[in-house]
Design an enzyme around this catalytic site. Structure first.
Site, short mmCIF file in Angstrom:
data_model
loop_
_atom_site.label_atom_id
_atom_site.label_comp_id
_atom_site.label_asym_id
_atom_site.label_seq_id
_atom_site.Cartn_x
_atom_site.Cartn_y
_atom_site.Cartn_z
CB ALA A 1 38.64 25.50 42.13
CG ASN A 2 32.80 27.80 42.74
OD1 ASN A 2 33.64 28.26 43.51
ND2 ASN A 2 31.73 28.48 42.39
CB SER B 1 44.51 42.13 38.88
OG SER B 1 43.86 43.13 38.12
CE1 TYR C 1 40.16 42.47 42.23
CE2 TYR C 1 40.95 43.86 40.43
CZ TYR C 1 40.69 42.61 40.95
OH TYR C 1 40.96 41.48 40.20
N GLY D 1 34.96 30.45 36.63
CA GLY D 1 35.97 31.33 36.04
C GLY D 1 37.33 30.71 35.89
#
Length: 299
Positions: free
Chosen positions: A16-17, A144, A169, A19
């Site tokens: 949460a720091n 995604s 990914y 983007g």
């Protein structure tokens, strides 16, 4: 959304720091929630906390250390939450690494599968007692567009038989979606009010897009902001999945624009691979085995 529609609610957001996670935290704090920033880097977390408080002076924002690539850290974080909270309304499985050079987690998993999927799988399982104790709680797991055309290669989960960053990914993001769907199915089978929802941000200009470990050249950043949606828009599917009263569990939310790359939150169909029950079941069992975390659906 009206102000303070989330007052009295507690939300944990991983990564949460910066983007999407940061934008989501800002919105939740503005809506009156108690927000826990679950971050790998405490210093960066404190900067994010400060920025959120400057925007919403009344906000209750806490910073706690969580390294999803280290199961000991995941356990310590969960224990810390359980020891000082009696409820948990929202768990936002947001953090992610994208296409790094081949690397392994502390526990020997391929970094993307280990962090993006297994870390969140373990975290959700460990926090499940708290979620089940909280009426109508929700788990929102971010996937995604890269999940499309991906597959789970059970014979090479650790990448030791060959590694391609984008392929792995995609695999980790398909695993996220399969996990969200399977979790929803199991919660419903047990007649529980906790909901599991998946979402994706479209293509957002976030710091996931680093070139290896280098920062992106300025010219690319300019192009990105022109063609991709800002993180504030990318966060909206998460916010919608977390707060919309019409959500029943099991949905997949993404932007409604062309190719689902940008736009406003809307219901979306995931790749048909997500509905393969046998693979989903196998992934669940393998994930419990690898993480050492089993899910207990009894309240």
């Amino acid at each position: 959304m009206e102000q303070h529609t989330m007052s009295g609610k507690t939300a944990i957001i991983t990564g949460a720091n910066s983007g999407l996670g940061f934008e989501t935290a800002k919105i939740f704090a503005g809506l009156g929630a108690r927000v826990i920033l679950a971050v790998r880097d405490i210093e960066k977390g404190k900067i994010a906390q400060q920025e959120i408080k400057e925007e919403s002076s009344q906000a209750t924002v806490e910073v706690m250390k969580l390294d999803l690539s280290d199961l000991d850290s995941v356990r310590a974080f969960a224990e810390g939450i359980i020891s000082r909270s009696d409820s948990l309304d929202l768990l936002i499985n947001n953090a992610g690494v994208m296409t790094p050079p081949y690397a392994k987690t502390k526990d020997g998993f391929e970094l993307q599968f280990g962090s993006n999927h297994l870390g969140h799988f373990a975290l959700t399982g460990l926090l499940l007692p708290l979620l089940l104790r909280t009426e109508n709680s929700r788990v929102v797991t971010l996937s995604s567009l890269a999940h499309r055309k991906a597959a789970i290669d059970f014979d090479n989960l650790d990448g030791s038989k060959g590694y391609k960053g984008m392929k792995f990914y995609g695999q980790s993001k398909l695993a996220n979606l399969m996990f969200a769907a399977e979790l929803d199915k199991r919660l419903k089978q047990h007649g529980l009010s906790t909901l599991s929802i998946a979402c994706h941000p479209g293509i957002s200009a976030t710091n996931l897009f680093k070139l290896g470990n280098r920062e992106m050249p300025r010219i690319f950043r300019g192009l990105m902001t022109r063609y991709l949606q800002p993180a504030t828009m990318g966060a909206l599917p998460t916010v919608y999945a977390a707060t919309d009263p019409g959500i029943k569990g099991g949905e997949y939310i993404g932007p409604d624009g062309k190719g689902q790359r940008r736009g406003s939150p809307a219901l979306e169909e995931p790749d048909p691979a997500v509905n393969d029950e046998a693979i989903r079941q196998k992934l669940w069992e393998v994930s419990e085995e690898l993480s050492g975390v089993t899910f207990d659906f009894s309240k």
